[in-house]
Motif scaffolding. Structure first.
Motif, PDB file in Angstrom:
ATOM      1  N   LEU A 103       0.824  -1.208   0.000  1.00  0.00           N
ATOM      2  CA  LEU A 103       0.000   0.000   0.000  1.00  0.00           C
ATOM      3  C   LEU A 103       0.856   1.256   0.000  1.00  0.00           C
ATOM      4  CD1 LEU A 103      -2.934  -0.659   2.500  1.00  0.00           C
ATOM      5  CD2 LEU A 103      -3.027  -0.566   0.017  1.00  0.00           C
ATOM      6  N   VAL A 104       1.979   1.213   0.707  1.00  0.00           N
ATOM      7  CA  VAL A 104       2.778   2.428   0.869  1.00  0.00           C
ATOM      8  C   VAL A 104       4.138   2.351   0.190  1.00  0.00           C
ATOM      9  CG1 VAL A 104       1.639   3.072   3.021  1.00  0.00           C
ATOM     10  CG2 VAL A 104       3.641   1.575   3.096  1.00  0.00           C
ATOM     11  N   ASP A 105       4.416   1.280  -0.510  1.00  0.00           N
ATOM     12  CA  ASP A 105       5.725   1.134  -1.150  1.00  0.00           C
ATOM     13  C   ASP A 105       6.040   2.319  -2.053  1.00  0.00           C
ATOM     14  OD1 ASP A 105       6.320  -1.195   0.110  1.00  0.00           O
ATOM     15  OD2 ASP A 105       5.838  -2.515  -1.575  1.00  0.00           O
ATOM     16  N   GLU A 106       5.094   2.707  -2.897  1.00  0.00           N
ATOM     17  CA  GLU A 106       5.355   3.798  -3.842  1.00  0.00           C
ATOM     18  C   GLU A 106       5.534   5.128  -3.123  1.00  0.00           C
ATOM     19  OE1 GLU A 106       3.533   5.775  -7.954  1.00  0.00           O
ATOM     20  OE2 GLU A 106       2.638   3.958  -7.107  1.00  0.00           O
ATOM     21  N   LEU A 107       4.772   5.340  -2.046  1.00  0.00           N
ATOM     22  CA  LEU A 107       4.921   6.576  -1.281  1.00  0.00           C
ATOM     23  C   LEU A 107       6.335   6.691  -0.710  1.00  0.00           C
ATOM     24  CD1 LEU A 107       1.627   6.810   0.839  1.00  0.00           C
ATOM     25  CD2 LEU A 107       2.095   7.792  -1.398  1.00  0.00           C
ATOM     26  N   MET A 108       6.822   5.594  -0.154  1.00  0.00           N
ATOM     27  CA  MET A 108       8.131   5.633   0.486  1.00  0.00           C
ATOM     28  C   MET A 108       9.252   5.685  -0.547  1.00  0.00           C
ATOM     29  SD  MET A 108       6.688   5.768   3.295  1.00  0.00           S
ATOM     30  CE  MET A 108       8.166   6.083   4.257  1.00  0.00           C
ATOM     31  N   GLU A 109       9.071   5.019  -1.684  1.00  0.00           N
ATOM     32  CA  GLU A 109      10.102   5.020  -2.727  1.00  0.00           C
ATOM     33  C   GLU A 109      10.317   6.410  -3.297  1.00  0.00           C
ATOM     34  OE1 GLU A 109       8.667   2.236  -5.545  1.00  0.00           O
ATOM     35  OE2 GLU A 109       9.117   0.469  -4.321  1.00  0.00           O
ATOM     36  N   ASN A 110       9.255   7.207  -3.318  1.00  0.00           N
ATOM     37  CA  ASN A 110       9.354   8.537  -3.927  1.00  0.00           C
ATOM     38  C   ASN A 110       9.883   9.598  -2.963  1.00  0.00           C
ATOM     39  OD1 ASN A 110       8.393   7.418  -6.235  1.00  0.00           O
ATOM     40  ND2 ASN A 110       6.356   8.271  -6.107  1.00  0.00           N
ATOM     41  N   GLY A 111      10.230   9.195  -1.754  1.00  0.00           N
ATOM     42  CA  GLY A 111      10.848  10.120  -0.824  1.00  0.00           C
ATOM     43  C   GLY A 111       9.959  11.257  -0.375  1.00  0.00           C
ATOM     44  N   THR A 112       8.654  10.990  -0.230  1.00  0.00           N
ATOM     45  CA  THR A 112       7.729  12.052   0.169  1.00  0.00           C
ATOM     46  C   THR A 112       7.375  11.972   1.652  1.00  0.00           C
ATOM     47  OG1 THR A 112       5.811  10.694  -0.411  1.00  0.00           O
ATOM     48  CG2 THR A 112       6.695  12.124  -2.131  1.00  0.00           C
ATOM     49  N   ASN A 113       8.159  11.209   2.416  1.00  0.00           N
ATOM     50  CA  ASN A 113       7.876  11.031   3.846  1.00  0.00           C
ATOM     51  C   ASN A 113       6.488  10.447   4.099  1.00  0.00           C
ATOM     52  OD1 ASN A 113      10.377  12.108   4.718  1.00  0.00           O
ATOM     53  ND2 ASN A 113       9.602  14.173   4.374  1.00  0.00           N
TER      54      ASN A 113
END
Length: 231
Positions: A103-113
């Motif tokens: 669910l949050v992999d893409e959020l964390m990969e993009n460095g958006t905290n």
């Protein structure tokens, strides 16, 4: 970037742009107000509790809502991640398959905290009980998701057709004095109580303060969509 966008784009302008893509759904305003409020809370450093569920049969605009928001923010706030994840592939911990962290992999990969919006596609499929060796694996997955969706902007998408079928069958089985004489409309609104009857835990539904139902498109709205696709 979020603060800069909020400073130059009032809600009405944001609303009008998305309404050009998502046609014929009055409840779209609830979704957009929720998104705008989420970004406002992020900018102010306030606690975030803006999760919502969208219940709508196919063809009502769920996917178009995701697509329109993704395309809009790709230009307006490029750093803001708008992702869509198929929740139906998530399995219970210890079983081969995707973990709830997708669910949050893409959020964390993009460095958006962790800032961003996640559309949980097929969310309703994980509310339906599914048993393996006597254990309800859907309930286990729901428990896994509880903490990971807290404090984020998570939008659960689903047709909730299982619940609609349950309501139809209940109407058929209760024919008699005071009973409805026709099947429930497949576009009836889905409530929290319906989701719990379907198999959702109270804790899971409690993570979503807002439930938005999309309804059957009018013939006028369908004509507008057809005209738009032909442009």
């Amino acid at each position: 970037s979020i603060k800069e966008w909020l400073g130059r784009v009032p809600f009405t302008e944001f609303r009008n742009v998305i309404h050009k893509d998502v046609i014929g759904q009055d409840n779209l305003d609830l979704v957009l107000a929720n998104v705008y409020n989420y970004l406002t809370n992020v900018a102010l450093g306030n606690p975030v509790n803006n999760n919502m569920l969208m219940a709508a049969p196919s063809g009502c605009g769920k996917t178009e809502t995701y697509r329109s928001l993704r395309n809009y923010f790709k230009t307006e706030i490029p750093e803001l991640t708008i992702s869509q994840v198929d929740v139906s592939v998530i399995t219970e911990e210890g079983i081969v398959g995707a973990g709830s962290s997708i669910l949050v992999d893409e959020l964390m990969e993009n460095g958006t905290n962790g800032y961003g919006i996640v559309f949980m596609d097929e969310f309703d499929k994980k509310l339906i009980p599914s048993f393996a060796e006597g254990a309800n694996t859907s309930a286990a997955v729901q428990n896994q998701l509880l903490t990971i969706i807290e404090g984020r902007e998570v939008i659960g998408l689903g047709s909730f057709n299982e619940s609609r079928e349950q309501k139809k069958n209940a109407a058929k089985n209760n024919l008699g004095f005071g009973a409805r004489t026709q099947d429930n409309d497949m576009f009836d609104e889905i409530t929290r109580e319906d989701m719990i009857k379907m198999g959702a835990s109270y804790e899971m539904i409690g993570r979503f303060p807002l439930i938005v139902n999309y309804h059957k498109l009018s013939e006028e709205a369908v004509d507008k969509i057809i005209d738009k696709t032909l442009e």
